[in-house]
Write a protein that holds these residues in place. Structure first.
Motif, mmCIF file in Angstrom:
data_model
loop_
_atom_site.group_PDB
_atom_site.id
_atom_site.type_symbol
_atom_site.label_atom_id
_atom_site.label_comp_id
_atom_site.label_asym_id
_atom_site.label_seq_id
_atom_site.Cartn_x
_atom_site.Cartn_y
_atom_site.Cartn_z
ATOM 1 N N MET A 1 0.837 -1.175 0.000
ATOM 2 C CA MET A 1 0.000 0.000 0.000
ATOM 3 C C MET A 1 0.882 1.238 0.000
ATOM 4 S SD MET A 1 -1.330 0.016 3.961
ATOM 5 C CE MET A 1 -1.400 -1.765 4.057
ATOM 6 N N THR A 2 0.397 2.265 -0.636
ATOM 7 C CA THR A 2 1.183 3.487 -0.740
ATOM 8 C C THR A 2 1.007 4.369 0.493
ATOM 9 O OG1 THR A 2 0.929 3.489 -3.118
ATOM 10 C CG2 THR A 2 1.569 5.560 -2.110
ATOM 11 N N ARG A 3 2.100 4.875 0.972
ATOM 12 C CA ARG A 3 2.062 5.843 2.063
ATOM 13 C C ARG A 3 2.791 7.100 1.602
ATOM 14 N NH1 ARG A 3 -0.213 3.316 6.986
ATOM 15 N NH2 ARG A 3 0.309 1.135 6.842
ATOM 16 N N VAL A 4 2.294 8.227 2.027
ATOM 17 C CA VAL A 4 3.001 9.490 1.820
ATOM 18 C C VAL A 4 3.368 10.020 3.199
ATOM 19 C CG1 VAL A 4 2.903 11.814 0.885
ATOM 20 C CG2 VAL A 4 1.733 9.944 -0.299
ATOM 21 N N VAL A 5 4.670 10.138 3.432
ATOM 22 C CA VAL A 5 5.188 10.498 4.745
ATOM 23 C C VAL A 5 5.797 11.888 4.669
ATOM 24 C CG1 VAL A 5 6.755 9.825 6.597
ATOM 25 C CG2 VAL A 5 5.758 8.075 5.104
ATOM 26 N N ALA B 1 5.937 10.103 15.580
ATOM 27 C CA ALA B 1 5.475 9.655 14.269
ATOM 28 C C ALA B 1 5.303 10.835 13.321
ATOM 29 C CB ALA B 1 4.167 8.900 14.414
ATOM 30 N N LEU C 1 1.372 10.978 8.250
ATOM 31 C CA LEU C 1 1.020 10.083 7.142
ATOM 32 C C LEU C 1 -0.212 10.680 6.490
ATOM 33 C CD1 LEU C 1 1.250 6.593 8.881
ATOM 34 C CD2 LEU C 1 2.968 7.661 7.438
ATOM 35 N N PHE D 1 -5.941 -3.666 7.413
ATOM 36 C CA PHE D 1 -6.062 -3.188 8.782
ATOM 37 C C PHE D 1 -6.579 -1.758 8.776
ATOM 38 C CE2 PHE D 1 -3.134 -6.664 9.427
ATOM 39 C CZ PHE D 1 -3.558 -7.194 10.635
ATOM 40 N N THR E 1 -7.273 1.377 11.487
ATOM 41 C CA THR E 1 -7.183 1.911 12.844
ATOM 42 C C THR E 1 -8.283 2.941 13.039
ATOM 43 O OG1 THR E 1 -4.799 1.618 12.711
ATOM 44 C CG2 THR E 1 -5.620 2.965 14.523
ATOM 45 N N GLU F 1 -7.689 6.652 13.175
ATOM 46 C CA GLU F 1 -7.069 7.307 12.019
ATOM 47 C C GLU F 1 -7.933 7.254 10.763
ATOM 48 O OE1 GLU F 1 -2.563 7.388 12.028
ATOM 49 O OE2 GLU F 1 -2.983 5.328 12.581
ATOM 50 N N TYR F 2 -8.791 6.249 10.693
ATOM 51 C CA TYR F 2 -9.620 6.121 9.489
ATOM 52 C C TYR F 2 -11.076 5.942 9.892
ATOM 53 C CZ TYR F 2 -5.113 5.159 7.388
ATOM 54 O OH TYR F 2 -3.809 5.241 7.002
ATOM 55 N N ILE G 1 -7.891 -1.599 16.370
ATOM 56 C CA ILE G 1 -7.436 -1.942 15.025
ATOM 57 C C ILE G 1 -8.344 -3.039 14.474
ATOM 58 C CG2 ILE G 1 -5.538 -2.847 13.635
ATOM 59 C CD1 ILE G 1 -3.610 -1.566 15.596
ATOM 60 N N LYS H 1 -8.836 3.590 2.142
ATOM 61 C CA LYS H 1 -9.021 4.135 3.489
ATOM 62 C C LYS H 1 -8.795 5.638 3.434
ATOM 63 C CE LYS H 1 -5.906 1.515 5.521
ATOM 64 N NZ LYS H 1 -5.166 0.826 6.618
ATOM 65 N N ARG I 1 -8.077 8.964 5.500
ATOM 66 C CA ARG I 1 -7.544 9.375 6.794
ATOM 67 C C ARG I 1 -8.451 10.429 7.440
ATOM 68 N NH1 ARG I 1 -3.130 8.576 9.561
ATOM 69 N NH2 ARG I 1 -2.397 7.160 7.964
#
Lengths: 152, 145
Positions: B1-5, B16, B19, B41, B43, B46-47, B116, B141, B143
């Motif tokens: 899955m793609t994350r942008v941090v 943290a 995200l 998953f 959370t 967060e979602y 979760i 998902k 955010r």
């Protein structure tokens, strides 16, 4: 501010790499560009397969990444050096670098703990042989450190 | 899955980093005959919303049925509720509630870690090779802001 696009390592991530020079090189380290989120406790594996099968494989942990960085922080982006005991010989051909997560239950991916491989369009060592239309299509970033004859 | 941090500074952080962006997961289950975790998953802090697009193909005693559609999972502060959206194709193949007839069920269950949740697929009352399903799912998902 640094913005990173990365793919979460769930089971396996891999990147095809074509080494096209005719001269053989001796690789002293493989450096995938990793993003560590929460420092999950697990044994990850980096492997390189080539035209004749497995070339190199080694496990590593987030604790080792933190030690290498000299930090207690659990969040980092780093070109993490995975160092073979002996230099790995690479000759012209197509290779696949793979990151593998353990499937024994020690590594559970969620929003607070994961390891990811960062994608970049521009790279010092590699050029692309395809056109990207989004950041998600960028290749996983990895660098090879090689020994050169005559260089101390 | 793609994350942008987004890192505020440096190469390491003790807290943290941000995200952002939606996360898309793709799943394919071929000839599935048992209840299965889809590995997504969620959370709850967060979602709050997960969009699900699916295509399902099910063989029921030799007859092939197909359906494509959407569902939305929404966290209400206590649990996730799935609501079926639009669909095309054969009727009544997939449901967000108790399955009946030829239906299979999608549901979210707490993963064992509080807060979760994990997306599951259930074959309902018709588990077994004679009712094997092939399901393709895309979950997005969103955010929470």
């Amino acid at each position: 501010v640094t913005t990173l696009v990365c793919q979460t390592l769930v089971t396996e991530l891999s990147q095809e790499i074509v080494y096209s020079l005719s001269e053989r090189v001796h690789v002293g380290a493989f450096l995938p560009y990793l993003y560590m989120h929460g420092a999950p406790v697990a044994d990850f594996t980096f492997s390189l397969t080539g035209p004749n099968g497995l070339v190199f494989s080694k496990t590593f942990t987030c604790a080792e990444i933190k030690t290498a960085l000299g930090t207690t922080d659990n969040y980092a982006h780093v070109f993490y050096p995975i160092v073979p005991a002996n230099p790995v010989q690479i000759e012209s051909g197509t290779y696949t670098a793979t990151l593998t997560a353990p499937q024994d239950g020690t590594y559970t991916v969620n929003d607070t703990n994961f390891l990811a491989w960062i994608q970049q369009h521009e790279d010092l060592q590699a050029s692309l042989d395809y056109e990207t239309t989004s950041d998600e299509e960028n290749p996983f970033t990895i660098r090879f450190k090689s020994y050169k004859e005559g260089v101390l | 899955m793609t994350r942008v941090v987004t890192f505020t500074d440096g190469f390491t952080s003790g807290s943290a980093p941000s995200l952002t962006g939606g996360e898309v997961n793709l799943h394919t289950l071929s000839n599935n005959t048992a209840d299965t975790s889809l590995g997504t998953f969620v959370t709850e802090t967060e979602y709050t919303t997960v969009f699900i697009e699916y295509e399902i193909q099910r063989s029921v005693t030799g007859t092939l049925y197909r359906q494509a559609g959407t569902m939305i999972a929404r966290f209400d502060g206590t649990t996730y509720s799935l609501t079926a959206g639009n669909y095309v194709g054969d009727d009544m193949l997939i449901t967000s509630g108790a399955p009946t007839g030829n239906q299979v069920e999608l549901y979210l269950a707490e993963s064992g870690t509080s807060g979760i949740w994990l997306l599951f697929y259930s074959t309902g009352d018709l588990a077994g090779t004679s009712h094997a399903c092939t399901v393709k799912l895309s979950t997005t998902k969103i955010r929470a802001s």
